[in-house]
Design a protein around this motif. Structure first.
Motif, PDB file in Angstrom:
ATOM      1  N   PHE A  57       0.859  -1.180   0.000  1.00 58.88           N
ATOM      2  CA  PHE A  57       0.000   0.000   0.000  1.00 58.88           C
ATOM      3  C   PHE A  57       0.895   1.230   0.000  1.00 58.88           C
ATOM      4  N   MET A  58       0.650   2.148  -0.916  1.00 60.54           N
ATOM      5  CA  MET A  58       1.518   3.312  -1.081  1.00 60.54           C
ATOM      6  C   MET A  58       0.683   4.583  -1.146  1.00 60.54           C
ATOM      7  N   VAL A  59       1.252   5.661  -0.621  1.00 55.23           N
ATOM      8  CA  VAL A  59       0.632   6.983  -0.727  1.00 55.23           C
ATOM      9  C   VAL A  59       1.596   7.919  -1.423  1.00 55.23           C
ATOM     10  N   LEU A  60       1.117   8.594  -2.452  1.00 48.11           N
ATOM     11  CA  LEU A  60       1.895   9.593  -3.186  1.00 48.11           C
ATOM     12  C   LEU A  60       1.244  10.938  -2.918  1.00 48.11           C
ATOM     13  N   GLY A  61       2.000  11.861  -2.313  1.00 44.25           N
ATOM     14  CA  GLY A  61       1.372  13.127  -1.987  1.00 44.25           C
ATOM     15  C   GLY A  61       2.312  14.138  -1.378  1.00 44.25           C
ATOM     16  N   ASP A  62       1.771  14.946  -0.440  1.00 46.15           N
ATOM     17  CA  ASP A  62       2.510  16.067   0.139  1.00 46.15           C
ATOM     18  C   ASP A  62       2.640  15.893   1.648  1.00 46.15           C
ATOM     19  N   SER A  63       2.806  16.987   2.388  1.00 46.97           N
ATOM     20  CA  SER A  63       3.068  16.904   3.823  1.00 46.97           C
ATOM     21  C   SER A  63       1.880  16.424   4.637  1.00 46.97           C
ATOM     22  N   LEU A  64       0.690  16.399   4.060  1.00 45.25           N
ATOM     23  CA  LEU A  64      -0.451  15.829   4.772  1.00 45.25           C
ATOM     24  C   LEU A  64      -0.211  14.353   5.050  1.00 45.25           C
ATOM     25  N   SER A  65       0.565  13.708   4.189  1.00 43.59           N
ATOM     26  CA  SER A  65       0.915  12.303   4.368  1.00 43.59           C
ATOM     27  C   SER A  65       2.350  12.137   4.844  1.00 43.59           C
ATOM     28  N   ALA A 121      -1.741   8.129   7.160  1.00 41.29           N
ATOM     29  CA  ALA A 121      -1.483   7.037   6.221  1.00 41.29           C
ATOM     30  C   ALA A 121      -1.042   5.759   6.926  1.00 41.29           C
ATOM     31  N   HIS A 122      -0.160   5.885   7.928  1.00 42.21           N
ATOM     32  CA  HIS A 122       0.263   4.712   8.690  1.00 42.21           C
ATOM     33  C   HIS A 122      -0.924   4.099   9.417  1.00 42.21           C
ATOM     34  N   ARG A 123      -1.769   4.923   9.995  1.00 41.88           N
ATOM     35  CA  ARG A 123      -2.958   4.419  10.692  1.00 41.88           C
ATOM     36  C   ARG A 123      -3.935   3.787   9.714  1.00 41.88           C
ATOM     37  N   ALA A 124      -4.151   4.440   8.590  1.00 42.40           N
ATOM     38  CA  ALA A 124      -5.074   3.899   7.589  1.00 42.40           C
ATOM     39  C   ALA A 124      -4.590   2.550   7.070  1.00 42.40           C
ATOM     40  N   ASP A 154       2.519  -3.446   4.859  1.00 40.00           N
ATOM     41  CA  ASP A 154       3.628  -2.952   4.025  1.00 40.00           C
ATOM     42  C   ASP A 154       3.232  -1.616   3.415  1.00 40.00           C
ATOM     43  N   TYR A 155       3.258  -0.566   4.264  1.00 39.66           N
ATOM     44  CA  TYR A 155       2.881   0.777   3.822  1.00 39.66           C
ATOM     45  C   TYR A 155       4.114   1.561   3.399  1.00 39.66           C
ATOM     46  N   TRP A 156       4.057   2.151   2.197  1.00 33.98           N
ATOM     47  CA  TRP A 156       5.167   2.943   1.659  1.00 33.98           C
ATOM     48  C   TRP A 156       4.783   4.416   1.619  1.00 33.98           C
ATOM     49  N   ASP A 157       5.572   5.231   2.305  1.00 33.56           N
ATOM     50  CA  ASP A 157       5.368   6.674   2.360  1.00 33.56           C
ATOM     51  C   ASP A 157       6.168   7.343   1.240  1.00 33.56           C
ATOM     52  N   GLU A 158       5.506   7.569   0.114  1.00 32.80           N
ATOM     53  CA  GLU A 158       6.162   8.231  -1.012  1.00 32.80           C
ATOM     54  C   GLU A 158       5.668   9.671  -1.150  1.00 32.80           C
ATOM     55  N   ALA A 159       5.293  10.259  -0.022  1.00 35.92           N
ATOM     56  CA  ALA A 159       4.866  11.660  -0.013  1.00 35.92           C
ATOM     57  C   ALA A 159       6.050  12.547   0.341  1.00 35.92           C
ATOM     58  N   ARG A 160       6.048  13.761  -0.200  1.00 38.76           N
ATOM     59  CA  ARG A 160       7.084  14.740   0.121  1.00 38.76           C
ATOM     60  C   ARG A 160       6.427  16.092   0.351  1.00 38.76           C
ATOM     61  N   GLY A 161       6.770  16.710   1.471  1.00 39.79           N
ATOM     62  CA  GLY A 161       6.187  17.996   1.820  1.00 39.79           C
ATOM     63  C   GLY A 161       6.448  19.057   0.760  1.00 39.79           C
ATOM     64  N   GLY A 162       5.442  19.895   0.541  1.00 40.77           N
ATOM     65  CA  GLY A 162       5.578  21.014  -0.390  1.00 40.77           C
ATOM     66  C   GLY A 162       5.298  20.682  -1.835  1.00 40.77           C
ATOM     67  N   THR A 163       5.140  19.392  -2.148  1.00 46.17           N
ATOM     68  CA  THR A 163       4.984  19.009  -3.551  1.00 46.17           C
ATOM     69  C   THR A 163       3.520  18.980  -3.970  1.00 46.17           C
ATOM     70  N   GLY A 164       3.305  18.808  -5.256  1.00 48.96           N
ATOM     71  CA  GLY A 164       1.961  18.702  -5.794  1.00 48.96           C
ATOM     72  C   GLY A 164       2.003  18.305  -7.255  1.00 48.96           C
ATOM     73  N   TYR A 165       0.877  18.449  -7.921  1.00 46.14           N
ATOM     74  CA  TYR A 165       0.801  18.142  -9.347  1.00 46.14           C
ATOM     75  C   TYR A 165       1.650  19.113 -10.160  1.00 46.14           C
ATOM     76  N   ILE A 166       1.645  20.398  -9.733  1.00 41.53           N
ATOM     77  CA  ILE A 166       2.419  21.404 -10.458  1.00 41.53           C
ATOM     78  C   ILE A 166       3.392  22.150  -9.548  1.00 41.53           C
ATOM     79  N   SER A 167       3.330  21.889  -8.252  1.00 40.97           N
ATOM     80  CA  SER A 167       4.259  22.521  -7.313  1.00 40.97           C
ATOM     81  C   SER A 167       5.429  21.583  -7.049  1.00 40.97           C
TER      82      SER A 167
END
Length: 427
Positions: free
Chosen positions: A213-221, A236-239, A247-260
């Protein structure tokens, strides 16, 4: 080609499924999810006694179970560790870093001196020992969570409690009795140097139980200083636990986005990170949650980026269950830029045939863009303004920065997001 009956389509609210990916045969089902009360229940056995000392010398006679690739001496053996939440375990160079491993499976996919781009990950093994000593290098931000037989010893991440940054330490754990157990350490910024066990004890491999299970996103994750344990302490870890995934993978990075592109060391939008962060470590289930950092940008540009990202994901991960979350709003009165961003992402998800959940409205749409249910806004009220407490839940669930969730907020978001995803699962 598989033939889907009308009844089978009615049973699956996420919409008709492609017959091509056989993987859909074991997709998430509501009836297979674990009991949330059991998932959140803490370890009920004798509370382990835990202490930390600045040393690399274990108790006399203990045998070192080293990470694969670390040089062995004397009685050392390579440990049968299962790594979760990260891969490409890499050994550092020089002393003491050559004795420690860290994963590098998140952008910028690099290993520095006693640091790594993948700060959140886990190691798991089985042992019948009453005691163990975990070797780690102390970093001031380092935190851990001990999990015994699938139960957390503490709900939140705990500081590793080292003495001098950059030095080797041993965390001694005494379970009070010898018995076969599954032991897991969840890490945040912890270089791992292996486990020491007494010669009378054994260690064995405990493979992961579920798909990735993986999450791709920003600092919310990815986490912020509003919550404990950064990315290891988010919704995300709780979910993942509530969804039965170990097997949860945190592929989120703060400050990022679709165009940021975010800030250093990121400088990359979500689409630029797909190949190395996602496709190189293909998930079976993927949640894409971003947009807040994009809300000040051009909506046409955002739509184009979302269309491109979703098309790429569907092409490269044809068997993956993908869910899209819309724009975050930390109040019940979001600015027009936030509601517009939510609408843009919703439209792109529908065009791509991906299910969508709006945090702003709580509305849940299947892959055909059909509204299935509305659970209500995630955040209500305005939060604290100065010394005044606002109405609704914002003052409890949103931190003092007015944006990021608190520990209580992440626990709440996990329940809300899982409930939304359940609407998209077959019974």
């Amino acid at each position: 080609m598989d033939v889907l009956s009308p009844l089978s389509l009615l049973a699956d609210p996420s919409g008709p499924r492609s017959a091509a990916p056989a993987k859909y045969a074991d997709r998430w089902r509501r009836r297979d999810l674990p009991d949330p009360i059991l998932v959140e229940t803490l370890y009920a056995g004798t509370a382990p006694t835990i202490s930390v000392a600045q040393t690399s010398t274990p108790t006399t006679g203990y045998i070192k179970y080293a990470p694969a690739g670390v040089a062995l001496t004397g009685s050392d053996v390579t440990g049968p560790f299962t790594y979760l939440g990260g891969g490409s375990l890499t050994i550092g160079s020089g002393t003491p870093d050559s004795s420690y491993v860290l994963p590098i499976t998140r952008y910028p996919n690099s290993r520095g001196t006693l640091s790594s781009s993948q700060s959140v990950w886990s190691v798991q093994f089985g042992t019948n020992s009453q005691t163990l000593q975990m070797r780690f290098n102390y970093q001031t931000a380092g935190m851990y969570r001990l999990v015994v037989d699938g139960r957390k010893v503490a709900d939140l991440m705990t500081a590793v409690g080292g003495t001098t940054a950059g030095n080797s330490h041993l965390m001694s754990v005494d379970f009070g009795s010898a018995a076969p157990r599954t032991v897991r350490f969840d890490f945040y910024t912890v270089p791992f140097g292996g486990i020491f066990l007494p010669p009378t004890a054994n260690m064995w491999a405990v493979p992961k139980r579920t798909d990735r299970f993986m999450v791709l996103g920003d600092s919310l994750s990815d986490g912020s200083n509003m919550n404990t344990g950064s990315g290891a302490g988010t919704w995300a870890h709780r979910a993942a636990r509530l969804l039965g995934s170990d097997d949860y993978w945190d592929e989120a990075r703060g400050g990022t986005g679709y165009i940021s592109p975010g800030t250093s060391p990121v400088y990359a939008v979500l689409g630029d990170r797909l190949a190395l962060d996602v496709y190189a470590n293909p998930p079976d289930r993927l949640v894409i949650w971003a947009g807040y950092n994009d809300n000040g940008g051009n909506q046409t540009t955002l739509r184009s980026a979302a269309d491109s990202l979703y098309a790429s994901v569907k092409s490269n991960l044809p068997s993956c269950e993908v869910y899209v979350l819309g724009c975050w709003a930390p109040t019940s009165s979001p600015a027009t830029s936030l509601t517009n961003t939510d609408a843009t992402i919703k439209a792109a998800a529908a065009a791509a045939g991906l299910p969508f959940v709006s945090p702003i409205t709580g509305s849940i749409y299947n892959s055909a863009g059909t509204l299935l249910a509305t659970h209500g806004p995630f955040i209500t009220g305005t939060g604290k303004v100065g010394s005044t407490t606002g109405s609704g839940n914002a003052d409890i669930y949103v931190g003092s920065d007015g944006i990021h969730p608190t520990d209580a907020g992440h626990a709440y978001l996990a329940r809300r997001i899982v409930a939304s995803l359940q609407e998209l699962m077959p019974a």
